[in-house]
Design an enzyme around this catalytic site. Sequence first.
Site, short mmCIF file in Angstrom:
data_model
loop_
_atom_site.label_atom_id
_atom_site.label_comp_id
_atom_site.label_asym_id
_atom_site.label_seq_id
_atom_site.Cartn_x
_atom_site.Cartn_y
_atom_site.Cartn_z
N HIS A 156 0.87 -1.15 -0.07
CA HIS A 156 0.11 -0.07 -0.11
C HIS A 156 0.84 1.22 0.01
O HIS A 156 2.09 1.35 0.20
CB HIS A 156 -0.97 0.11 1.16
CG HIS A 156 -1.78 -1.20 1.35
ND1 HIS A 156 -3.03 -1.17 0.53
CD2 HIS A 156 -1.95 -2.21 2.12
CE1 HIS A 156 -3.58 -2.46 0.73
NE2 HIS A 156 -2.98 -3.02 1.83
N ASP A 211 -1.37 8.95 -1.47
CA ASP A 211 -1.39 10.08 -2.51
C ASP A 211 -2.01 10.83 -1.83
O ASP A 211 -3.11 10.93 -1.86
CB ASP A 211 -1.83 9.34 -3.87
CG ASP A 211 -1.97 10.67 -4.82
OD1 ASP A 211 -1.80 11.77 -4.56
OD2 ASP A 211 -2.35 10.32 -5.80
N HIS A 253 -3.48 14.52 -1.98
CA HIS A 253 -3.84 15.68 -3.13
C HIS A 253 -3.35 17.12 -2.65
O HIS A 253 -3.19 17.85 -3.34
CB HIS A 253 -5.37 15.82 -3.51
CG HIS A 253 -5.84 14.57 -4.20
ND1 HIS A 253 -6.99 14.41 -4.64
CD2 HIS A 253 -5.21 13.46 -4.67
CE1 HIS A 253 -7.18 13.34 -5.37
NE2 HIS A 253 -6.36 12.55 -5.25
N HIS A 267 -5.41 9.08 -0.67
CA HIS A 267 -5.86 7.86 -0.96
C HIS A 267 -4.60 6.99 -1.36
O HIS A 267 -3.57 7.44 -1.73
CB HIS A 267 -6.64 7.71 -2.12
CG HIS A 267 -6.32 8.16 -3.61
ND1 HIS A 267 -5.88 7.43 -4.59
CD2 HIS A 267 -6.22 9.59 -4.00
CE1 HIS A 267 -5.49 8.12 -5.39
NE2 HIS A 267 -5.66 9.55 -5.41
N CYS A 268 -4.95 5.65 -1.26
CA CYS A 268 -3.79 4.68 -1.74
C CYS A 268 -4.02 4.62 -3.21
O CYS A 268 -4.92 4.60 -3.76
CB CYS A 268 -4.31 3.36 -1.13
SG CYS A 268 -3.02 2.00 -1.25
N HIS A 320 -7.96 -0.32 -4.70
CA HIS A 320 -7.70 -0.29 -3.27
C HIS A 320 -8.75 0.99 -2.86
O HIS A 320 -8.98 1.04 -1.81
CB HIS A 320 -6.41 0.22 -3.26
CG HIS A 320 -5.40 -0.83 -3.15
ND1 HIS A 320 -4.39 -1.03 -2.12
CD2 HIS A 320 -5.21 -2.06 -3.90
CE1 HIS A 320 -3.69 -2.19 -2.38
NE2 HIS A 320 -4.32 -2.74 -3.43
N MET A 372 -9.80 2.81 0.84
CA MET A 372 -8.47 3.50 1.01
C MET A 372 -8.69 4.97 0.63
O MET A 372 -7.95 5.10 -0.34
CB MET A 372 -7.54 2.77 0.70
CG MET A 372 -7.19 1.51 1.29
SD MET A 372 -5.58 0.65 1.05
CE MET A 372 -4.65 1.61 2.07
N HIS A 401 -26.64 17.06 0.07
CA HIS A 401 -27.78 18.17 0.28
C HIS A 401 -28.52 17.92 1.87
O HIS A 401 -28.34 16.72 1.99
CB HIS A 401 -28.93 18.00 -0.62
CG HIS A 401 -30.30 18.45 -0.49
ND1 HIS A 401 -30.68 19.72 -0.96
CD2 HIS A 401 -31.43 18.10 0.30
CE1 HIS A 401 -31.85 20.01 -0.62
NE2 HIS A 401 -32.17 19.12 0.13
N GLU A 403 -28.43 25.23 -2.06
CA GLU A 403 -29.40 24.09 -1.77
C GLU A 403 -28.55 22.68 -1.87
O GLU A 403 -28.68 21.97 -0.91
CB GLU A 403 -30.54 24.15 -2.69
CG GLU A 403 -30.07 23.96 -3.98
CD GLU A 403 -31.34 24.05 -5.00
OE1 GLU A 403 -31.17 24.66 -6.03
OE2 GLU A 403 -32.36 23.36 -4.68
N THR A 404 -27.72 22.42 -2.75
CA THR A 404 -26.91 21.46 -3.00
C THR A 404 -25.73 21.68 -3.47
O THR A 404 -25.48 22.74 -4.16
CB THR A 404 -27.76 20.49 -4.25
OG1 THR A 404 -29.05 20.30 -3.69
CG2 THR A 404 -27.01 19.14 -4.57
N HIS A 459 -27.78 13.92 -3.15
CA HIS A 459 -29.18 14.16 -3.81
C HIS A 459 -29.26 13.37 -5.19
O HIS A 459 -30.25 13.83 -5.75
CB HIS A 459 -29.56 15.58 -3.79
CG HIS A 459 -30.85 15.94 -3.68
ND1 HIS A 459 -31.57 15.76 -4.69
CD2 HIS A 459 -31.72 16.31 -2.60
CE1 HIS A 459 -33.04 16.06 -4.47
NE2 HIS A 459 -32.93 16.59 -3.05
#
Lengths: 370, 298
Positions: free
Chosen positions: A121, A124, A126, A161-162, A172, A177, A282, A306-307, A333
């Site tokens: 494993h 990463d 971001h 994330h992996c 993964h 992950m 939402h 709203e969303t 939503h």
Amino acid sequence: MFTRRQALLGAAAATMVAGALPKLASAAPVTEAEIAALPRQKITLVAPPFVHAHDQVATSGPKVVEFTMPIEEKKVVIDDEGTEFQAMTFNGSMPGPMMVVHEGDYVELTLINPDTNSMPHNIDFHAATGALGGGALTLINPGEQVKLRFKATRSGTFVYHCAPEGAMIPWHVVSGMSGTIMVLPREGLKNEKGEALRYDKVFYIGENDFYVPRDEEGNYKTYESHGESYADTVQVMRGLIPTHVVFNGAKGALTGDNAMKSKVGETVLIVHSQANRDTRPHLIGGHGDYVWEEGKFANPPAKDLETWFIRGGSAGAALYTFLQPGVYAYVNHNLIEAVELGATAHFVVEGEWNDDLMKQVVAPSPITTN
Amino acid sequence: MHVNLFEVAMGAVASLAVPFAAMGVAGKPVDTPRLPLAETVEIAATAIDYPLPGEFLLDARPATAASMKIETPAFRIMKRQVSLADYELCVADGACRPADARPNPLDVPVTGVNWLDAEAYASWYSRGTGVTWRLPTALEAAVAAGERFGGESFTAQADDPANPAVRWLRRYREEAAAKRPPDPEPKPFGHYGPNSMGIEDFGGNVWEWTSTCYERVTLASDRKTVLSKTENCGVHVLEGRHRAYMSNFVRDGRSGGCAVGTPPENLGFRLVRDNDFPLIAWADARLRGLLGQHSTPF
């Protein structure tokens, strides 16, 4: 293992770094000795939807923030039918825990792959710059650990994330992950006018899409190991239609006794991540007062949404002050995903009802005929 | 369920045909009984304190269901829920739609059936046995459930007239507290044991359809007098660990629940055996059906 495409992506990233230089130009080159001289803080991570204690406004200069995350491969139940799922987790939870630092801090992560696991494993970020987000420097086998340091140069909520290599990457990630790091501006959150925004509570909601194979009779299959589940699972993944879309690792994980709690007048920051697939949170009966859809705090927040849209592979943040008591459903939503596939959480909110905002003027009764 | 002209005509003919039972209905010979009769338990005439099913309003606010002493005459009800094996016979005969049951051994209750399926089975089974079988009313289900009757587990009372959320939050907590680990797999007959009347498995993980329609009732301040009432026979009452209301077409209790709450794990049924004068009972059932179905959208 680098592919040609990854090499090209790397080249593109290098070009972009040059473009970003003006932002960083004010920071003088930092030596190892200077980093070593910075104050250090050790954080114990907590399982989502909760987030470890942290200052919203930095109280001092940059520091090195230490985190430790073991990786745990394990079988979990992901719905109310008792479907068993071969999960891969950061720190034992789906999603992985949310880490909080301030812009300019150094994140120092010790990643551990215990020998009870079966696969290599990595991680990463971001939020990090270079080396595939750290993925190229953190690939570890069962029985190994690694320590990565990166500088949190951009504020916002960012997915981690992996990403081991090739076909392992999506598998993964959809096995659980992923998680989020929130890099707060040193002076805290601000509205579009630059005025300070604060939250009383923060909840971290990680959304997962699962792809569980079925047998000839349509029942979900269970497997004795991750390896045995792989080939069937990839076939379902390639159809791009998840069998489950859930918050916090299982259908109903944030409902009932585990519903999120708040009260009228309280301001909550809801961080929502989806490492693989677009989603659209939402709050039924509520709003997003201030929303960073892309999650990046250098941009002014949108207001009164709203969303809000969370791009696959990102995390966003919404700030809301509850105005009415009650049980609120917080959903993706796409309501089919919310109700049929599991993407529903609940907020339980105490407080006084406000008739001015809403009132049932006449209770249900037979239709009156004139 | 369509109540069409054909059925109206059949009902009328049937009531006329009583003295000539042997001739059958509308010239069609009565099917020779061929199915074995399910084991039943005789429930003696009794009177119980019964919380009425439905939703109640008092002074425009949700109120606890009106509860009253109600008498029921003696009746006979199946000792066990209808089995998957028996239901499959109806399917094989072309009279029932296949259930959405999980693949199972056949000696379990049928699950994954809606109200319409239960009605279809009842009329097929009545034809096949020459005896009238029907769904119990919610009251009969309560009487037969005896000490296992769940009724309204969660009171609908509006706790604070000025704050509707107090009731929502209390109900949410009560339902969360009553939540059990998932256990949807239908169990072999007898798994949950008999109640004091010898009725097997009531209150297990199979909720049972009844013939009682959902109602919304506005009560007067004496909590008894009905000021107005709206009946919706597109939704029927189910009894089990707690009372549930489901649309007639719903086969999966989990998908039929409301947005917040603990829905039933499985939907099934057992039947009441009416008197053994089949045509009288048949005609009676038809007429009662007609009277009760005026607002059914199916």
